[in-house]
Design a protein around this motif. Structure first.
Motif, PDB file in Angstrom:
ATOM      1  N   ASN A 152     -11.143  -3.789  -1.171  1.00 28.06           N
ATOM      2  CA  ASN A 152     -11.046  -2.410  -1.649  1.00 28.06           C
ATOM      3  C   ASN A 152     -10.959  -2.327  -3.172  1.00 28.06           C
ATOM      4  N   THR A 164       0.854  -1.192   0.000  1.00 29.80           N
ATOM      5  CA  THR A 164       0.000   0.000   0.000  1.00 29.80           C
ATOM      6  C   THR A 164       0.892   1.245   0.000  1.00 29.80           C
ATOM      7  N   MET A 187       0.083  -4.775   7.426  1.00 27.16           N
ATOM      8  CA  MET A 187      -0.455  -3.801   6.463  1.00 27.16           C
ATOM      9  C   MET A 187      -1.632  -3.037   7.061  1.00 27.16           C
ATOM     10  N   GLY A 211     -11.084  -8.895   3.373  1.00 23.30           N
ATOM     11  CA  GLY A 211     -11.402  -7.612   3.980  1.00 23.30           C
ATOM     12  C   GLY A 211     -10.216  -7.188   4.829  1.00 23.30           C
ATOM     13  N   TYR A 212     -10.484  -6.534   5.940  1.00 26.63           N
ATOM     14  CA  TYR A 212      -9.401  -6.041   6.810  1.00 26.63           C
ATOM     15  C   TYR A 212      -8.935  -7.189   7.711  1.00 26.63           C
ATOM     16  N   ASP A 237      -0.871   4.567   0.639  1.00 25.64           N
ATOM     17  CA  ASP A 237      -2.137   5.285   0.738  1.00 25.64           C
ATOM     18  C   ASP A 237      -1.934   6.796   0.730  1.00 25.64           C
ATOM     19  N   LYS A 257      -3.240  14.253  -3.738  1.00 24.40           N
ATOM     20  CA  LYS A 257      -1.862  14.395  -3.231  1.00 24.40           C
ATOM     21  C   LYS A 257      -0.969  13.268  -3.737  1.00 24.40           C
ATOM     22  N   GLN A 299     -11.857   2.500  -1.842  1.00 24.34           N
ATOM     23  CA  GLN A 299     -11.522   2.901  -0.469  1.00 24.34           C
ATOM     24  C   GLN A 299     -10.928   4.296  -0.489  1.00 24.34           C
ATOM     25  N   PHE A 300     -11.441   5.160   0.352  1.00 24.06           N
ATOM     26  CA  PHE A 300     -10.889   6.507   0.547  1.00 24.06           C
ATOM     27  C   PHE A 300      -9.377   6.384   0.781  1.00 24.06           C
ATOM     28  N   GLY A 301      -8.594   7.127   0.020  1.00 18.53           N
ATOM     29  CA  GLY A 301      -7.134   7.110   0.216  1.00 18.53           C
ATOM     30  C   GLY A 301      -6.420   6.016  -0.546  1.00 18.53           C
ATOM     31  N   GLN A 302      -7.161   5.280  -1.387  1.00 18.78           N
ATOM     32  CA  GLN A 302      -6.541   4.132  -2.062  1.00 18.78           C
ATOM     33  C   GLN A 302      -6.929   4.050  -3.542  1.00 18.78           C
ATOM     34  N   TYR A 304      -4.427   1.570  -5.050  1.00 24.15           N
ATOM     35  CA  TYR A 304      -4.621   0.190  -4.568  1.00 24.15           C
ATOM     36  C   TYR A 304      -5.946  -0.380  -5.071  1.00 24.15           C
ATOM     37  N   SER A 320      -8.704  -7.776  -3.097  1.00 32.55           N
ATOM     38  CA  SER A 320      -9.057  -7.095  -1.848  1.00 32.55           C
ATOM     39  C   SER A 320     -10.490  -6.579  -1.908  1.00 32.55           C
ATOM     40  N   ILE A 360     -13.186   2.153  10.109  1.00 30.79           N
ATOM     41  CA  ILE A 360     -13.122   0.810   9.515  1.00 30.79           C
ATOM     42  C   ILE A 360     -13.785  -0.240  10.411  1.00 30.79           C
ATOM     43  N   VAL A 390      -2.449   1.270   9.177  1.00 37.10           N
ATOM     44  CA  VAL A 390      -3.503   2.288   8.994  1.00 37.10           C
ATOM     45  C   VAL A 390      -3.550   3.130  10.269  1.00 37.10           C
ATOM     46  N   PRO A 391      -3.641   4.458  10.138  1.00 41.25           N
ATOM     47  CA  PRO A 391      -3.686   5.283  11.355  1.00 41.25           C
ATOM     48  C   PRO A 391      -4.761   4.765  12.318  1.00 41.25           C
TER      49      PRO A 391
HETATM   50  N1  CAA Z   1     -13.938   8.095   4.656  1.00 38.83           N
HETATM   51  C1  CAA Z   1     -14.360   9.373   4.578  1.00 38.83           C
HETATM   52  N2  CAA Z   1     -13.577  10.423   4.926  1.00 38.83           N
HETATM   53  C2  CAA Z   1     -12.351  10.157   5.350  1.00 38.83           C
HETATM   54  C3  CAA Z   1     -11.847   8.844   5.454  1.00 38.83           C
HETATM   55  C4  CAA Z   1     -12.718   7.806   5.107  1.00 38.83           C
HETATM   56  N3  CAA Z   1     -12.339   6.524   5.189  1.00 38.83           N
HETATM   57  N4  CAA Z   1     -10.597   8.901   5.916  1.00 38.83           N
HETATM   58  C5  CAA Z   1     -10.283  10.209   6.089  1.00 38.83           C
HETATM   59  N5  CAA Z   1     -11.354  10.952   5.769  1.00 38.83           N
HETATM   60  C6  CAA Z   1     -11.469  12.397   5.831  1.00 38.83           C
HETATM   61  C7  CAA Z   1     -10.967  12.924   7.172  1.00 38.83           C
HETATM   62  O1  CAA Z   1     -12.001  12.822   8.135  1.00 38.83           O
HETATM   63  C8  CAA Z   1     -10.620  14.359   6.834  1.00 38.83           C
HETATM   64  O2  CAA Z   1     -11.780  15.123   6.744  1.00 38.83           O
HETATM   65  P1  CAA Z   1     -11.828  16.572   7.422  1.00 38.83           P
HETATM   66  O3  CAA Z   1     -10.706  17.343   6.782  1.00 38.83           O
HETATM   67  O4  CAA Z   1     -13.192  17.081   7.071  1.00 38.83           O
HETATM   68  O5  CAA Z   1     -11.604  16.331   8.873  1.00 38.83           O
HETATM   69  C9  CAA Z   1     -10.079  14.230   5.386  1.00 38.83           C
HETATM   70  O6  CAA Z   1     -10.598  13.004   4.866  1.00 38.83           O
HETATM   71  C10 CAA Z   1      -8.574  14.185   5.333  1.00 38.83           C
HETATM   72  O7  CAA Z   1      -8.163  13.140   6.197  1.00 38.83           O
HETATM   73  P2  CAA Z   1      -6.699  13.046   6.742  1.00 38.83           P
HETATM   74  O8  CAA Z   1      -6.321  14.289   7.470  1.00 38.83           O
HETATM   75  O9  CAA Z   1      -6.524  11.753   7.462  1.00 38.83           O
HETATM   76  O10 CAA Z   1      -5.879  13.063   5.381  1.00 38.83           O
HETATM   77  P3  CAA Z   1      -4.460  12.537   5.124  1.00 38.83           P
HETATM   78  O11 CAA Z   1      -4.079  13.045   3.779  1.00 38.83           O
HETATM   79  O12 CAA Z   1      -3.551  12.782   6.263  1.00 38.83           O
HETATM   80  O13 CAA Z   1      -4.655  10.931   5.073  1.00 38.83           O
HETATM   81  C11 CAA Z   1      -5.422   8.851   4.279  1.00 38.83           C
HETATM   82  C12 CAA Z   1      -5.634  10.355   4.289  1.00 38.83           C
HETATM   83  C13 CAA Z   1      -4.022   8.513   3.740  1.00 38.83           C
HETATM   84  C14 CAA Z   1      -6.431   8.319   3.318  1.00 38.83           C
HETATM   85  C15 CAA Z   1      -5.560   8.257   5.686  1.00 38.83           C
HETATM   86  O14 CAA Z   1      -6.818   8.642   6.188  1.00 38.83           O
HETATM   87  C16 CAA Z   1      -5.507   6.739   5.658  1.00 38.83           C
HETATM   88  O15 CAA Z   1      -4.430   6.137   5.658  1.00 38.83           O
HETATM   89  N6  CAA Z   1      -6.648   6.054   5.634  1.00 38.83           N
HETATM   90  C17 CAA Z   1      -6.714   4.605   5.612  1.00 38.83           C
HETATM   91  C18 CAA Z   1      -6.937   4.102   4.217  1.00 38.83           C
HETATM   92  C19 CAA Z   1      -7.184   2.608   4.274  1.00 38.83           C
HETATM   93  O16 CAA Z   1      -8.225   2.142   4.695  1.00 38.83           O
HETATM   94  N7  CAA Z   1      -6.223   1.811   3.816  1.00 38.83           N
HETATM   95  C20 CAA Z   1      -6.358   0.396   3.869  1.00 38.83           C
HETATM   96  C21 CAA Z   1      -5.029  -0.208   4.168  1.00 38.83           C
HETATM   97  S1  CAA Z   1      -5.169  -1.932   4.541  1.00 38.83           S
HETATM   98  C22 CAA Z   1      -5.368  -2.652   3.053  1.00 38.83           C
HETATM   99  O17 CAA Z   1      -5.305  -2.046   2.023  1.00 38.83           O
HETATM  100  C23 CAA Z   1      -5.603  -4.120   3.055  1.00 38.83           C
HETATM  101  C24 CAA Z   1      -6.840  -4.455   2.361  1.00 38.83           C
HETATM  102  O18 CAA Z   1      -6.788  -4.958   1.233  1.00 38.83           O
HETATM  103  C25 CAA Z   1      -8.111  -4.251   3.039  1.00 38.83           C
END
Ligand code: CAA
Length: 241
Positions: free
Chosen positions: A136, A86, A184, A178-179, A88, A93, A141-144, A147, A134, A197, A188-189
């Motif tokens: 996703n 990942t 990995m 799923g998760y 993300d 950005k 998925q938001f941020g992906q 991916y 996945s 999640i 995730v924060p």
């Molecule tokens: N849904 C809706 N809104 C979301 C969100 C979500 N899931 N995540 C973040 N936001 C919103 C925040 O609330 C924030 O909103 P406000 O500004 O109104 O408060 C805005 O988006 C920006 O959020 P961040 O400040 O966190 O932004 P960032 O740029 O620092 O980070 C991110 C964004 C990288 C996407 C971070 O939130 C993150 O890492 N999220 C997790 C993504 C994820 O689920 N990855 C899965 C990894 S595991 C995997 O991939 C295995 C698999 O197959 C399942």
């Protein structure tokens, strides 16, 4: 008959559980990995499964790596395309590097690896290709964006390749975890995991790697010859495709 299985990204997380389960079921197993030598060596010591280091994002590295595995074990009957990363970031950005690294490792690898074994499987009239996609890739998925695009691509790859090889004793299937409780997902924060999640998983917990490995065993079996082109969701009810 003892079958040979190769699991990419096979020394940690879901891949390690898959290798262990295949070995416990009597397969000869090889595991590939790319980055983490310490984890790979620990896995090898604990599991007794031989490890091979190469980048599944490189076609030439896959050619050489698979050649080595085949030299040690004989032809590969079961290929589990599990390696994935990942990087993300919200799309506005995301850098070209974050895009290419994820697409190349998570989707390009399916070409790079499967191309090495498919001709032999066609000649021997047996093969099992199991692609770890996945949730996703199914739902986005938001941020992906990177991916999700790659993992959705894995599903299209699975279906097309399944069609081309259905008559030859080769099945091609995708599993969409799923998760799952792996490094990995632990990356995730914490607040995102806890607030955005976990509450969405009806079963109420993360999955365990062994719960994915169980499905790989099922699809790899001789008796699974009628299951091809399928997408198996294992996500605690989070998304019902
Ligand atoms: N849904 C809706 N809104 C979301 C969100 C979500 N899931 N995540 C973040 N936001 C919103 C925040 O609330 C924030 O909103 P406000 O500004 O109104 O408060 C805005 O988006 C920006 O959020 P961040 O400040 O966190 O932004 P960032 O740029 O620092 O980070 C991110 C964004 C990288 C996407 C971070 O939130 C993150 O890492 N999220 C997790 C993504 C994820 O689920 N990855 C899965 C990894 S595991 C995997 O991939 C295995 C698999 O197959 C399942």
């Amino acid at each position: 008959m003892t079958r040979t299985a190769l699991v990419t990204g096979g020394t940690r997380g879901i891949g390690a559980a898959i290798g262990r389960a295949l070995k416990a079921s009597g397969y000869r197993v090889a595991a590939s990995y790319h980055g983490n030598d310490t984890a790979a060596t620990k896995f090898k010591m604990e599991s007794g499964i031989p490890i091979y280091k190469w980048d599944v994002g490189s076609f030439d590295a896959c050619t050489e790596g698979v050649r080595e595995v085949v030299a040690d074990f004989g032809p590969i009957d079961v290929l589990v395309n599990n390696a994935g990363i990942t990087k993300d970031s919200t799309f506005h950005k995301m850098t070209p590097e974050q895009w290419s690294a994820v697409v190349n490792t998570n989707l390009g690898s399916l070409f790079n690896m499967t191309r090495q074994v498919i001709e032999g499987m066609r000649i021997r009239k047996f093969g099992r290709i199991i692609n770890i996609s996945s949730i996703n890739g199914q739902k986005g998925q938001f941020g992906q964006v990177n991916y999700s695009a790659a993992k959705a691509g894995d599903i299209g790859f699975t279906k097309a390749l399944a069609l081309e090889n259905a008559k030859g004793g080769i099945t091609v299937n995708a599993i969409c975890p799923g998760y799952i409780n792996t490094e990995m997902v632990q990356a995730v924060p914490k607040d995102v995991l806890e607030k955005s999640i976990l509450p969405l998983i009806p079963v109420g917990r993360l999955g365990e790697p062994e719960e994915i490995a169980r499905a790989v065993l099922f699809l790899a079996a001789e008796e699974a010859g009628f299951i091809t082109g399928s997408t198996l969701s294992i996500n605690g009810g989070q998304y019902m495709a």
